[in-house]
Structure formats: C-alpha cells, structure tokens
Design a protein around this motif. Sequence first.
Motif, PDB file in Angstrom:
ATOM      1  N   ALA A  96      -7.275  -1.497 -14.788  1.00 41.52           N
ATOM      2  CA  ALA A  96      -7.766  -2.187 -13.587  1.00 41.52           C
ATOM      3  C   ALA A  96      -7.144  -3.573 -13.488  1.00 41.52           C
ATOM      4  CB  ALA A  96      -9.289  -2.279 -13.615  1.00 41.52           C
ATOM      5  N   LYS A  97      -7.111  -4.291 -14.601  1.00 45.78           N
ATOM      6  CA  LYS A  97      -6.518  -5.634 -14.590  1.00 45.78           C
ATOM      7  C   LYS A  97      -5.041  -5.561 -14.242  1.00 45.78           C
ATOM      8  CE  LYS A  97      -5.733  -9.837 -17.284  1.00 45.78           C
ATOM      9  NZ  LYS A  97      -4.730 -10.223 -16.345  1.00 45.78           N
ATOM     10  N   ALA A  98      -4.328  -4.594 -14.821  1.00 45.86           N
ATOM     11  CA  ALA A  98      -2.898  -4.446 -14.529  1.00 45.86           C
ATOM     12  C   ALA A  98      -2.686  -4.155 -13.041  1.00 45.86           C
ATOM     13  CB  ALA A  98      -2.289  -3.340 -15.388  1.00 45.86           C
ATOM     14  N   PHE A  99      -3.517  -3.305 -12.458  1.00 46.83           N
ATOM     15  CA  PHE A  99      -3.369  -2.983 -11.043  1.00 46.83           C
ATOM     16  C   PHE A  99      -3.672  -4.189 -10.168  1.00 46.83           C
ATOM     17  CE2 PHE A  99      -5.247  -1.024  -7.098  1.00 46.83           C
ATOM     18  CZ  PHE A  99      -4.021  -0.779  -6.497  1.00 46.83           C
ATOM     19  N   ILE A 100      -4.754  -4.891 -10.454  1.00 46.27           N
ATOM     20  CA  ILE A 100      -5.093  -6.097  -9.684  1.00 46.27           C
ATOM     21  C   ILE A 100      -3.947  -7.102  -9.786  1.00 46.27           C
ATOM     22  CG2 ILE A 100      -6.642  -8.101  -9.577  1.00 46.27           C
ATOM     23  CD1 ILE A 100      -8.908  -6.113 -10.472  1.00 46.27           C
ATOM     24  N   ASP A 101      -3.450  -7.310 -10.993  1.00 47.77           N
ATOM     25  CA  ASP A 101      -2.331  -8.238 -11.187  1.00 47.77           C
ATOM     26  C   ASP A 101      -1.095  -7.796 -10.399  1.00 47.77           C
ATOM     27  OD1 ASP A 101      -3.956  -9.724 -12.887  1.00 47.77           O
ATOM     28  OD2 ASP A 101      -2.950  -9.054 -14.730  1.00 47.77           O
ATOM     29  N   VAL A 104      -1.673  -8.586  -6.683  1.00 50.60           N
ATOM     30  CA  VAL A 104      -1.580 -10.037  -6.485  1.00 50.60           C
ATOM     31  C   VAL A 104      -0.121 -10.494  -6.575  1.00 50.60           C
ATOM     32  CG1 VAL A 104      -2.193 -12.285  -7.494  1.00 50.60           C
ATOM     33  CG2 VAL A 104      -3.955 -10.519  -7.190  1.00 50.60           C
ATOM     34  N   ALA A 105       0.630  -9.978  -7.538  1.00 51.87           N
ATOM     35  CA  ALA A 105       2.044 -10.357  -7.667  1.00 51.87           C
ATOM     36  C   ALA A 105       2.832  -9.927  -6.437  1.00 51.87           C
ATOM     37  CB  ALA A 105       2.641  -9.735  -8.933  1.00 51.87           C
ATOM     38  N   TYR A 106       2.572  -8.734  -5.955  1.00 53.04           N
ATOM     39  CA  TYR A 106       3.248  -8.231  -4.754  1.00 53.04           C
ATOM     40  C   TYR A 106       2.918  -9.114  -3.552  1.00 53.04           C
ATOM     41  CZ  TYR A 106       4.473  -5.022  -0.963  1.00 53.04           C
ATOM     42  OH  TYR A 106       4.997  -4.466   0.174  1.00 53.04           O
ATOM     43  N   ASP A 107       1.643  -9.430  -3.376  1.00 54.89           N
ATOM     44  CA  ASP A 107       1.237 -10.254  -2.234  1.00 54.89           C
ATOM     45  C   ASP A 107       1.750 -11.690  -2.351  1.00 54.89           C
ATOM     46  OD1 ASP A 107       0.013  -8.056  -1.102  1.00 54.89           O
ATOM     47  OD2 ASP A 107      -1.995  -8.606  -1.784  1.00 54.89           O
ATOM     48  N   THR A 108       1.818 -12.211  -3.546  1.00 58.43           N
ATOM     49  CA  THR A 108       2.380 -13.546  -3.759  1.00 58.43           C
ATOM     50  C   THR A 108       3.849 -13.563  -3.346  1.00 58.43           C
ATOM     51  OG1 THR A 108       0.809 -14.004  -5.532  1.00 58.43           O
ATOM     52  CG2 THR A 108       2.835 -15.329  -5.499  1.00 58.43           C
ATOM     53  N   PHE A 109       4.564 -12.515  -3.720  1.00 58.90           N
ATOM     54  CA  PHE A 109       5.966 -12.389  -3.325  1.00 58.90           C
ATOM     55  C   PHE A 109       6.091 -12.296  -1.798  1.00 58.90           C
ATOM     56  CE2 PHE A 109       9.642  -9.663  -2.329  1.00 58.90           C
ATOM     57  CZ  PHE A 109      10.663 -10.439  -2.858  1.00 58.90           C
ATOM     58  N   LEU A 110       5.223 -11.491  -1.177  1.00 62.25           N
ATOM     59  CA  LEU A 110       5.262 -11.372   0.279  1.00 62.25           C
ATOM     60  C   LEU A 110       4.994 -12.715   0.960  1.00 62.25           C
ATOM     61  CD1 LEU A 110       3.419  -7.988   0.980  1.00 62.25           C
ATOM     62  CD2 LEU A 110       5.889  -8.426   0.862  1.00 62.25           C
ATOM     63  N   MET A 111       4.046 -13.460   0.456  1.00 62.51           N
ATOM     64  CA  MET A 111       3.728 -14.757   1.071  1.00 62.51           C
ATOM     65  C   MET A 111       4.865 -15.752   0.861  1.00 62.51           C
ATOM     66  SD  MET A 111       1.161 -14.180   2.813  1.00 62.51           S
ATOM     67  CE  MET A 111       1.121 -15.830   3.445  1.00 62.51           C
ATOM     68  N   ALA A 112       5.546 -15.682  -0.271  1.00 65.67           N
ATOM     69  CA  ALA A 112       6.731 -16.527  -0.472  1.00 65.67           C
ATOM     70  C   ALA A 112       7.799 -16.132   0.540  1.00 65.67           C
ATOM     71  CB  ALA A 112       7.255 -16.384  -1.902  1.00 65.67           C
ATOM     72  N   ASN A 131       6.698  -3.307  -5.621  1.00 63.68           N
ATOM     73  CA  ASN A 131       6.048  -2.185  -4.958  1.00 63.68           C
ATOM     74  C   ASN A 131       5.918  -0.999  -5.916  1.00 63.68           C
ATOM     75  OD1 ASN A 131       4.813  -1.040  -2.712  1.00 63.68           O
ATOM     76  ND2 ASN A 131       6.517  -1.519  -1.365  1.00 63.68           N
ATOM     77  N   ALA A 132       6.952  -0.746  -6.719  1.00 61.93           N
ATOM     78  CA  ALA A 132       6.913   0.346  -7.694  1.00 61.93           C
ATOM     79  C   ALA A 132       5.870   0.080  -8.779  1.00 61.93           C
ATOM     80  CB  ALA A 132       8.288   0.556  -8.313  1.00 61.93           C
ATOM     81  N   VAL A 133       5.783  -1.165  -9.241  1.00 63.56           N
ATOM     82  CA  VAL A 133       4.779  -1.523 -10.246  1.00 63.56           C
ATOM     83  C   VAL A 133       3.378  -1.331  -9.664  1.00 63.56           C
ATOM     84  CG1 VAL A 133       3.801  -3.456 -11.568  1.00 63.56           C
ATOM     85  CG2 VAL A 133       6.274  -3.063 -11.560  1.00 63.56           C
TER      86      VAL A 133
END
Length: 157
Positions: A96-101, A104-112, A131-133
């Motif tokens: 669950a933590k890995a998926f949430i992370d 969040v990483a994907y969305d952080t990249f999108l916002m950048a 996206n694959a992760v």
Amino acid sequence: MLLIALAGCASTGLGHVRPADRSTHHAVSAHRASAAAAYLAAIDAAEPAWNAVDKSIVDRKLTLCRCDLLAQAKADAPFVADLEQIDFPPESAPQAKAFIDAVVAYDTFLMAGYSDPDMWVKNQVEDDRLNAVRSRDASRLRDALGLPQAIGTHHRP
C-alpha cells in the motif's frame, strides 16, 4: 488408514489447527477484507474523475494537452487521501505504501510538467517509467489484498 491420516495433515498444511489459531486467522482475514473493501471504495470514488481525464484525452484523439496533467493530479489527490485513511493489515501495508508513493511521485512529476511543459515533453521516458511503476504497484497491492487484477485501463498523460 495411513492415507486418511496423511490427507488430514495435508489439508491444513501444518496438521491440527487449534481454535486460537483459527480466530487469529479469521481476524487477519477480516482485516484484509476490510482493507480490500475500502480500497475498492476509493477506486470507485476516483473513477468518475479518472474517466473524465480519459474522455478528454480520447476526445482529442489521444493528443495530450497541459490541462491533462493538472486534471490527472487533481483526480488522484482525493484517491491518495482515501488510501492514506485505510488501515491496511501488516502483510499488505508495504505494498500500500509503495502504491501511494508511486501515485504521489507520478502526480508530482505531472505537476512539474504542468509548471514547465518543456520539461515534461523532454522527459517522456520518465513519464512512462512512473506510469509503469504506478501500474506495477497497483497490481502488487491488489495481490496483497487478495483482489483480482484490474481489467480496465484509463488513458493518463
């Protein structure tokens, strides 16, 4: 007679199960089932926003625009908040933590990329990797919760 005795041991894997072991197993199963139900509810709640992003991309014949980056991040924000509220059992908490992370990483990249579209365009390999992760970690969480794999897909930036 020997076959019957061996068959009885094989059916439980460890021989006789004491009642206390059964109640612990049922408590773990109930915890996992509760987390799985909460996870599915979070997906159901996010589905309309994800479908809107998908429709926007499909309507433009799979051409992405900067607005999709923001829309995806906004669609994921309440989903992540819902996931963070779930009491995942210890055996699925790491997934669950890995998926949430990953989300969040994907969305952080999108916002950048939303802030600097050229950066996003130049880093499509990173977008694909994130996206694959995200997909891989979603699959691992579903496995850990005893859920079937998702069969649908959404277009994302």
